[in-house]
Design a protein around this motif. Structure first.
Motif, PDB file in Angstrom:
ATOM      1  N   LEU A   1       0.825  -1.211   0.000  1.00 50.86           N
ATOM      2  CA  LEU A   1       0.000   0.000   0.000  1.00 50.86           C
ATOM      3  C   LEU A   1       0.858   1.259   0.000  1.00 50.86           C
ATOM      4  O   LEU A   1       0.517   2.247  -0.653  1.00 50.86           O
ATOM      5  N   ILE A   2       1.981   1.215   0.741  1.00 55.12           N
ATOM      6  CA  ILE A   2       2.908   2.357   0.720  1.00 55.12           C
ATOM      7  C   ILE A   2       3.428   2.555  -0.697  1.00 55.12           C
ATOM      8  O   ILE A   2       3.515   3.678  -1.205  1.00 55.12           O
ATOM      9  N   GLY A   3       3.779   1.440  -1.351  1.00 53.59           N
ATOM     10  CA  GLY A   3       4.256   1.523  -2.731  1.00 53.59           C
ATOM     11  C   GLY A   3       3.212   2.124  -3.650  1.00 53.59           C
ATOM     12  O   GLY A   3       3.530   2.933  -4.531  1.00 53.59           O
ATOM     13  N   CYS A   4       1.939   1.732  -3.423  1.00 61.00           N
ATOM     14  CA  CYS A   4       0.844   2.293  -4.226  1.00 61.00           C
ATOM     15  C   CYS A   4       0.792   3.807  -4.069  1.00 61.00           C
ATOM     16  O   CYS A   4       0.696   4.559  -5.051  1.00 61.00           O
ATOM     17  N   PHE A   5       0.854   4.279  -2.827  1.00 67.31           N
ATOM     18  CA  PHE A   5       0.704   5.712  -2.582  1.00 67.31           C
ATOM     19  C   PHE A   5       1.919   6.507  -3.049  1.00 67.31           C
ATOM     20  O   PHE A   5       1.775   7.574  -3.662  1.00 67.31           O
ATOM     21  N   ILE A   6       3.114   5.984  -2.778  1.00 66.55           N
ATOM     22  CA  ILE A   6       4.318   6.717  -3.186  1.00 66.55           C
ATOM     23  C   ILE A   6       4.421   6.797  -4.705  1.00 66.55           C
ATOM     24  O   ILE A   6       4.710   7.856  -5.275  1.00 66.55           O
ATOM     25  N   SER A   7       4.185   5.680  -5.378  1.00 64.31           N
ATOM     26  CA  SER A   7       4.275   5.708  -6.842  1.00 64.31           C
ATOM     27  C   SER A   7       3.161   6.556  -7.443  1.00 64.31           C
ATOM     28  O   SER A   7       3.349   7.215  -8.471  1.00 64.31           O
ATOM     29  N   LEU A   8       1.992   6.553  -6.799  1.00 61.36           N
ATOM     30  CA  LEU A   8       0.906   7.421  -7.257  1.00 61.36           C
ATOM     31  C   LEU A   8       1.292   8.882  -7.090  1.00 61.36           C
ATOM     32  O   LEU A   8       0.940   9.733  -7.909  1.00 61.36           O
ATOM     33  N   SER A   9       2.045   9.171  -6.045  1.00 58.99           N
ATOM     34  CA  SER A   9       2.461  10.542  -5.759  1.00 58.99           C
ATOM     35  C   SER A   9       3.655  10.971  -6.604  1.00 58.99           C
ATOM     36  O   SER A   9       3.707  12.082  -7.116  1.00 58.99           O
ATOM     37  N   MET A  10       4.635  10.061  -6.749  1.00 58.31           N
ATOM     38  CA  MET A  10       5.877  10.391  -7.443  1.00 58.31           C
ATOM     39  C   MET A  10       5.801  10.165  -8.944  1.00 58.31           C
ATOM     40  O   MET A  10       6.522  10.811  -9.710  1.00 58.31           O
ATOM     41  N   GLY A  11       4.964   9.196  -9.362  1.00 56.14           N
ATOM     42  CA  GLY A  11       4.868   8.896 -10.781  1.00 56.14           C
ATOM     43  C   GLY A  11       6.001   8.046 -11.309  1.00 56.14           C
ATOM     44  O   GLY A  11       6.209   7.973 -12.518  1.00 56.14           O
ATOM     45  N   THR A  12       6.762   7.398 -10.420  1.00 55.24           N
ATOM     46  CA  THR A  12       7.871   6.569 -10.880  1.00 55.24           C
ATOM     47  C   THR A  12       7.912   5.263 -10.115  1.00 55.24           C
ATOM     48  O   THR A  12       7.930   5.253  -8.883  1.00 55.24           O
ATOM     49  N   SER A  13       7.935   4.166 -10.832  1.00 57.72           N
ATOM     50  CA  SER A  13       7.986   2.849 -10.185  1.00 57.72           C
ATOM     51  C   SER A  13       9.393   2.527  -9.702  1.00 57.72           C
ATOM     52  O   SER A  13       9.581   2.012  -8.595  1.00 57.72           O
ATOM     53  N   VAL A  14      10.397   2.848 -10.515  1.00 56.87           N
ATOM     54  CA  VAL A  14      11.779   2.541 -10.130  1.00 56.87           C
ATOM     55  C   VAL A  14      12.177   3.343  -8.887  1.00 56.87           C
ATOM     56  O   VAL A  14      12.800   2.815  -7.961  1.00 56.87           O
ATOM     57  N   GLY A  15      11.804   4.625  -8.858  1.00 54.95           N
ATOM     58  CA  GLY A  15      12.102   5.452  -7.693  1.00 54.95           C
ATOM     59  C   GLY A  15      11.415   4.934  -6.446  1.00 54.95           C
ATOM     60  O   GLY A  15      11.980   4.966  -5.339  1.00 54.95           O
TER      61      GLY A  15
END
Length: 438
Positions: free
Chosen positions: A119-133
């Motif tokens: 879920l953290i990954g979902c929110f961070i990637s949704l916020s940052m727009g980068t999967s690798v980051g």
């Protein structure tokens, strides 16, 4: 209509074959699919396109290339890339990512920590727009959890990669989302709504699978995690603003300025530090912007030489319905991503052709944009030679193949994408928002 279509020329697709030969061939030979710079491969392919048509003068062909490279959608997309890069770097520099991770870990029950990482990954990637980051930020925490609890590290990393691909596919500032909506001609918020309704069941089932898989392990979190809520606000501002339909240029520019002010206020940097972060973020998007410009020109040359007509004639002769056309777009995005190992480039390459197919068979641009993004993201999150799995596996020195059995979300995303096509869901009302997002 099908009989009136020009047959085009298979020979006109030679530049694409050259690109695949250079990119995939070098990857197979060296074992490193990033050994051949993508931009160099596209430049060589463009040279092949320029030289393969002897009927037109070089001046005419260069004019066509420049017309495609300077297409308003391409240039707008590049500017959005630059703004998204600036926003992402500034928010990361001020500690936004760390605050999101620590806040999430602070409120999560210990027995759901791996679910929480997803879920953290979902929110961070949704916020940052980068999967690798996102993977680079969360995977080290996941590795620590695996070591402390005995949960297989491949399972934990599978959850992290899945969460990262969720946001990569949906984020308002993701390269893939930007490319999908620009090439298909729809609004960011409209594509998000359609895309979200398709993949939400996949995310819910993933949460259940991870919870069941890790339920037998004893997990304890004894560390105190610190965070600053104010550093999370810029992400929320951009996400909410995008859903409200605020112009994307205004939104990303305003979000970057707001994040910079937060950074100055919290002492993360001074004014010139903010400017430097903006510059670094934009610089990180230069290569992608040049690739997009080059592809725009290359596609126009292929179109001049009859390549697009050939593909459309070939596809239209085998597609009998709108559903078949959607399957064709999904297959196109999948194949290109498998060949390039880059979902953004896959969408930029396949987008113009998908647009032609969707116009031919009257597919809603919100659906074509979602299909492009879903299937490119699905495969990007699974292929062992993609940057996502290579990054995750490299942090703990395991084979990317070991993570594949635990990639629940990318696999389910593809399955629900297929179901959405087969059953025609979600049902869409006619929309007048086929204009570009700008």
């Amino acid at each position: 209509m099908k009989n009136e279509r020009k047959k085009g020329s298979l020979y006109a697709l030679l530049p694409l074959a050259v690109f695949l030969l250079l990119f995939v061939g070098s990857g197979i030979i060296t074992g490193d699919f990033y050994k051949m710079p993508v931009l160099v491969a596209f430049i060589i392919s463009t040279a092949v396109a320029l030289l393969s048509n002897r009927k037109e003068s070089m001046n005419k062909k260069m004019d066509v290339f420049c017309k495609g490279a300077g297409n308003s959608d391409i240039i707008s997309m590049c500017i959005i890339f630059l703004l998204a890069g600036a926003f992402g770097t500034v928010t990361k520099t001020i500690g936004g990512v760390d605050s999101i991770v620590n806040l999430s870990l602070s409120i999560l029950p210990a027995n759901l920590v791996v679910v929480g990482l997803f879920l953290i990954g979902c929110f961070i990637s949704l916020s940052m727009g980068t999967s690798v980051g996102t993977i680079a930020a969360i995977a080290p925490i996941g590795i620590g959890v695996a070591e402390a609890t005995g949960i297989p590290v491949a399972l934990v990393l599978g959850a992290v990669v899945g969460g990262a691909m969720f946001g990569d596919n949906l984020s308002m500032i993701s390269d893939t989302t930007i490319a999908a909506v620009r090439t298909q001609g729809c609004e960011l918020k409209d594509k998000f709504k359609v895309n979200f309704s398709i993949v939400l069941p996949a995310a819910i089932i993933t949460v259940i699978l991870i919870a069941v898989k890790t339920s037998s392990y004893n997990v304890e979190l004894n560390e105190v995690y610190t965070y600053e809520l104010i550093k999370i606000v810029p992400y929320l501002v951009v996400l909410i603003g995008a859903l409200l339909g605020i112009n994307v240029f205004v939104l990303l520019s305003g979000g970057t300025i707001f994040a910079s002010l937060v950074g100055i206020y919290t002492g993360s940097f001074d004014l010139f530090g903010a400017i430097e972060s903006i510059n670094v973020g934009m610089s990180g998007m230069f290569e992608l912007s040049m690739i997009s410009i080059t592809i725009g020109g290359l596609v126009e040359l292929i179109k001049l030489n009859g390549g697009i007509d050939f593909i459309l004639y070939f596809i239209s002769g085998r597609i009998k319905s709108k559903k078949g056309a959607e399957i064709g777009i999904a297959a196109l995005a999948s194949i290109v991503d498998l060949c390039t190992a880059n979902n953004t480039i896959a969408i930029v390459m396949a987008g113009p052709l998908a647009k032609n197919i969707s116009d031919e068979f009257k597919i809603d641009p919100r659906r074509s944009a979602s299909i492009l993004d879903i299937f490119s993201a699905c495969w990007q999150g699974i292929i062992p030679y993609g940057a996502q799995l290579l990054t995750a596996a490299g942090l703990v020195a395991i084979s990317p193949v070991e993570i594949i059995p635990y990639l629940y979300y990318p696999g389910l995303m593809g399955i629900f994408g297929i179901l959405a096509i087969l059953f025609g869901v979600p049902k869409l009302k006619s929309s007048n928002t086929s204009e570009n997002i700008a």
